[in-house]
Design a protein around this motif. Sequence first.
Motif, PDB file in Angstrom:
ATOM      1  N   PRO A  90       0.803  -1.232   0.000  1.00 46.47           N
ATOM      2  CA  PRO A  90       0.000   0.000   0.000  1.00 46.47           C
ATOM      3  C   PRO A  90       0.837   1.284   0.000  1.00 46.47           C
ATOM      4  N   ASP A  91       2.171   1.145   0.158  1.00 47.91           N
ATOM      5  CA  ASP A  91       3.021   2.294   0.454  1.00 47.91           C
ATOM      6  C   ASP A  91       2.887   3.444  -0.544  1.00 47.91           C
ATOM      7  N   PHE A  92       2.874   3.123  -1.838  1.00 49.82           N
ATOM      8  CA  PHE A  92       2.884   4.203  -2.811  1.00 49.82           C
ATOM      9  C   PHE A  92       1.539   4.895  -2.931  1.00 49.82           C
ATOM     10  N   PHE A  93       0.501   4.305  -2.391  1.00 52.59           N
ATOM     11  CA  PHE A  93      -0.792   4.970  -2.313  1.00 52.59           C
ATOM     12  C   PHE A  93      -0.911   5.757  -1.004  1.00 52.59           C
ATOM     13  N   THR A  94      -0.497   5.140   0.099  1.00 50.75           N
ATOM     14  CA  THR A  94      -0.691   5.763   1.409  1.00 50.75           C
ATOM     15  C   THR A  94       0.395   6.771   1.759  1.00 50.75           C
ATOM     16  N   ALA A  95       1.645   6.486   1.395  1.00 45.82           N
ATOM     17  CA  ALA A  95       2.756   7.361   1.790  1.00 45.82           C
ATOM     18  C   ALA A  95       3.171   8.338   0.708  1.00 45.82           C
ATOM     19  N   PHE A  96       2.706   8.098  -0.536  1.00 44.73           N
ATOM     20  CA  PHE A  96       3.138   8.962  -1.625  1.00 44.73           C
ATOM     21  C   PHE A  96       1.970   9.515  -2.431  1.00 44.73           C
ATOM     22  N   GLY A  97       0.887   8.741  -2.509  1.00 43.44           N
ATOM     23  CA  GLY A  97      -0.305   9.233  -3.195  1.00 43.44           C
ATOM     24  C   GLY A  97      -0.360   8.950  -4.675  1.00 43.44           C
ATOM     25  N   THR A  98       0.667   8.296  -5.218  1.00 39.25           N
ATOM     26  CA  THR A  98       0.717   7.986  -6.651  1.00 39.25           C
ATOM     27  C   THR A  98       1.314   6.596  -6.826  1.00 39.25           C
ATOM     28  N   PRO A  99       0.730   5.749  -7.687  1.00 38.10           N
ATOM     29  CA  PRO A  99       1.240   4.382  -7.843  1.00 38.10           C
ATOM     30  C   PRO A  99       2.588   4.347  -8.564  1.00 38.10           C
ATOM     31  N   VAL A 100       3.287   3.246  -8.379  1.00 35.95           N
ATOM     32  CA  VAL A 100       4.574   3.045  -9.031  1.00 35.95           C
ATOM     33  C   VAL A 100       4.423   2.260 -10.336  1.00 35.95           C
ATOM     34  N   CYS A 101       3.206   1.845 -10.663  1.00 35.46           N
ATOM     35  CA  CYS A 101       2.947   0.971 -11.817  1.00 35.46           C
ATOM     36  C   CYS A 101       3.585   1.487 -13.105  1.00 35.46           C
ATOM     37  N   ALA A 102       3.295   2.734 -13.470  1.00 35.30           N
ATOM     38  CA  ALA A 102       3.781   3.278 -14.735  1.00 35.30           C
ATOM     39  C   ALA A 102       5.299   3.458 -14.724  1.00 35.30           C
ATOM     40  N   VAL A 103       5.870   3.678 -13.564  1.00 37.94           N
ATOM     41  CA  VAL A 103       7.329   3.782 -13.445  1.00 37.94           C
ATOM     42  C   VAL A 103       7.980   2.451 -13.805  1.00 37.94           C
ATOM     43  N   LEU A 104       7.428   1.370 -13.297  1.00 38.18           N
ATOM     44  CA  LEU A 104       7.965   0.043 -13.604  1.00 38.18           C
ATOM     45  C   LEU A 104       7.790  -0.270 -15.087  1.00 38.18           C
ATOM     46  N   ALA A 105       6.682   0.184 -15.665  1.00 41.32           N
ATOM     47  CA  ALA A 105       6.467  -0.013 -17.098  1.00 41.32           C
ATOM     48  C   ALA A 105       7.566   0.669 -17.904  1.00 41.32           C
ATOM     49  N   MET A 106       7.914   1.882 -17.525  1.00 41.00           N
ATOM     50  CA  MET A 106       8.950   2.609 -18.249  1.00 41.00           C
ATOM     51  C   MET A 106      10.316   1.950 -18.083  1.00 41.00           C
ATOM     52  N   LEU A 107      10.592   1.442 -16.899  1.00 41.86           N
ATOM     53  CA  LEU A 107      11.857   0.719 -16.700  1.00 41.86           C
ATOM     54  C   LEU A 107      11.925  -0.499 -17.610  1.00 41.86           C
ATOM     55  N   ASN A 108      10.811  -1.219 -17.735  1.00 45.92           N
ATOM     56  CA  ASN A 108      10.791  -2.396 -18.609  1.00 45.92           C
ATOM     57  C   ASN A 108      11.082  -2.018 -20.055  1.00 45.92           C
ATOM     58  N   ASP A 109      10.570  -0.870 -20.488  1.00 47.07           N
ATOM     59  CA  ASP A 109      10.868  -0.418 -21.849  1.00 47.07           C
ATOM     60  C   ASP A 109      12.312   0.022 -22.003  1.00 47.07           C
TER      61      ASP A 109
ATOM     62  N   PRO B 261      -6.710  -0.419 -10.649  1.00 54.12           N
ATOM     63  CA  PRO B 261      -8.076  -0.940 -10.593  1.00 54.12           C
ATOM     64  C   PRO B 261      -8.696  -0.959  -9.200  1.00 54.12           C
ATOM     65  N   ASN B 262      -7.876  -1.059  -8.166  1.00 50.44           N
ATOM     66  CA  ASN B 262      -8.418  -1.115  -6.808  1.00 50.44           C
ATOM     67  C   ASN B 262      -8.431   0.246  -6.134  1.00 50.44           C
ATOM     68  N   ARG B 263      -7.341   0.998  -6.298  1.00 53.55           N
ATOM     69  CA  ARG B 263      -7.218   2.276  -5.587  1.00 53.55           C
ATOM     70  C   ARG B 263      -7.771   3.457  -6.384  1.00 53.55           C
ATOM     71  N   LYS B 264      -7.994   3.244  -7.693  1.00 53.59           N
ATOM     72  CA  LYS B 264      -8.560   4.283  -8.564  1.00 53.59           C
ATOM     73  C   LYS B 264      -7.685   5.534  -8.616  1.00 53.59           C
ATOM     74  N   ILE B 265      -6.372   5.326  -8.544  1.00 52.38           N
ATOM     75  CA  ILE B 265      -5.403   6.415  -8.654  1.00 52.38           C
ATOM     76  C   ILE B 265      -4.471   6.098  -9.819  1.00 52.38           C
ATOM     77  N   GLY B 266      -4.099   7.104 -10.592  1.00 47.98           N
ATOM     78  CA  GLY B 266      -3.185   6.896 -11.703  1.00 47.98           C
ATOM     79  C   GLY B 266      -1.904   7.687 -11.531  1.00 47.98           C
ATOM     80  N   PRO B 267      -1.015   7.565 -12.505  1.00 47.39           N
ATOM     81  CA  PRO B 267      -1.186   6.822 -13.749  1.00 47.39           C
ATOM     82  C   PRO B 267      -0.797   5.352 -13.616  1.00 47.39           C
ATOM     83  N   ALA B 268      -1.523   4.516 -14.343  1.00 48.48           N
ATOM     84  CA  ALA B 268      -1.184   3.099 -14.468  1.00 48.48           C
ATOM     85  C   ALA B 268      -1.502   2.688 -15.904  1.00 48.48           C
ATOM     86  N   MET B 269      -0.806   1.707 -16.401  1.00 49.86           N
ATOM     87  CA  MET B 269      -1.062   1.232 -17.755  1.00 49.86           C
ATOM     88  C   MET B 269      -2.405   0.502 -17.802  1.00 49.86           C
TER      89      MET B 269
END
Length: 446
Positions: A258-277, A345-353
């Motif tokens: 939950p950390d990136f939603f509760t302690a930062f307010g923004t998910p890490v999802c899209a960051v990991l996507a960019m690293l993969n690219d 999909p659960n937290r309804k916060i973006g950005p996420a792919m």
Amino acid sequence: MSKFQVAYIPVGVPTFHLESAQVEFEKSIKTISSITEDGVYPDKMLLSIDDLCSFLDMIDPGLVILQNITFANSAYASEVLKRFSCPVLLWTLREPVIDGGRLRLNSLTGAYSAANALMSFRDGNFEYIFGGPDEEKVKAKLQAAIKAAKLKQDLTQLKMASVGHTPQGFGFGRALDIDMLNTFGVTLDSIEARELIDQAKAYTDEDCEEYLKEMKGCTVGLEKTPDQNLKDFARLCKAYKDYVVNNNIGALSSRCWPDFFTAFGTPVCAVLAMLNDLGVAASCEADAYGALSMYMGMNLTGNAVFFGDPVSLDEEENTITYWHCGTAACSLAHPAEGAQIGVHPNRKIGPAMDFGCKPCEKVTIFRVGRKADGSFRFFLSSGEALDKPKQFIGTSVVVKTKNASIDVVNQSVLDGWEPHFAVIYGDVKAELEILGHMLGIEICEY
């Protein structure tokens, strides 16, 4: 970083038909050279122990291709084995002519002598191929063995990172540095997620402008994300990228909820996507073995790898749907839709792919897993990524499996596999099988 070498070692004795052997020698070099630029070759056939030793003094191989150019006794193989610990591919040639006359090569008897020595030195841990240098099956096995051996060496030079701890109930992805090093040769670093969060908070908007520009250039719908989340994404992206570059990280697993939603307010999802690219294998939910699985697939194909859960089964269509919250690389998006941006999909916060992945005629489903006793195993299955739209909020790929999908699911559940898998865009099953053999890891095919 030592350069990878594929050493072609053609051994024999001068009492056989050397004209026939010379033809096979030249054809073998041509075949290996067509597969890899990393080959090292003797100037002539190695028809004595002295000739062999002179060549061995000059090389430092990551793979030995030991070929009986004619018969040779086990002393030749033993000389190679006492010097090098790298993987060995034993290659037997066909007899060029069977006409009731002279036995020209007797390569097969030599292979038995070499294999007997390999069994003593390596306990059977070697690869084997029978056939001529022009045969397609030989070329395919050579290529797979070379790529597997290169990956094995690359693993010893890989530095991974675990960003934060696995959530409760996700311990299957937690790795110990000593296990990674002992089994795969991989160095594993660890950092707390809060360290990267704190670093991200310290950046200014100006520090991070380039990351937003990059994201806008490869995605669709980013403007729908609230401005503060966009700025926070860019900060987080810079924090991760700086950490990866400054510490020479080639793969990482990251804690997300939950950390990136509760302690930062923004998910890490899209960051990991960019690293993969960017070529850095990045898994979520702190799954270190998932990231390692992704790295292996990316190394073998040169392409980004999908990471996700098996979430849906269709027996009639013979498919399994793999899905996750939104970490898939932009390059995996279906070209008709592009890399759409949405919310978690659960937290309804973006950005996420938020897209369906592109089709591919041949994919490999793979996982570095662990059994209850702690030993490692490889999950392997083959299939086709179908041309399907997004199945659920997040990113998804629908795979038509080569074997019955219901059997794949039933057996892998009964066998206790972890719930995260890599879907590799390409057929690398043979390479991963050989790698598992080289590492002494059990192969489980489904």
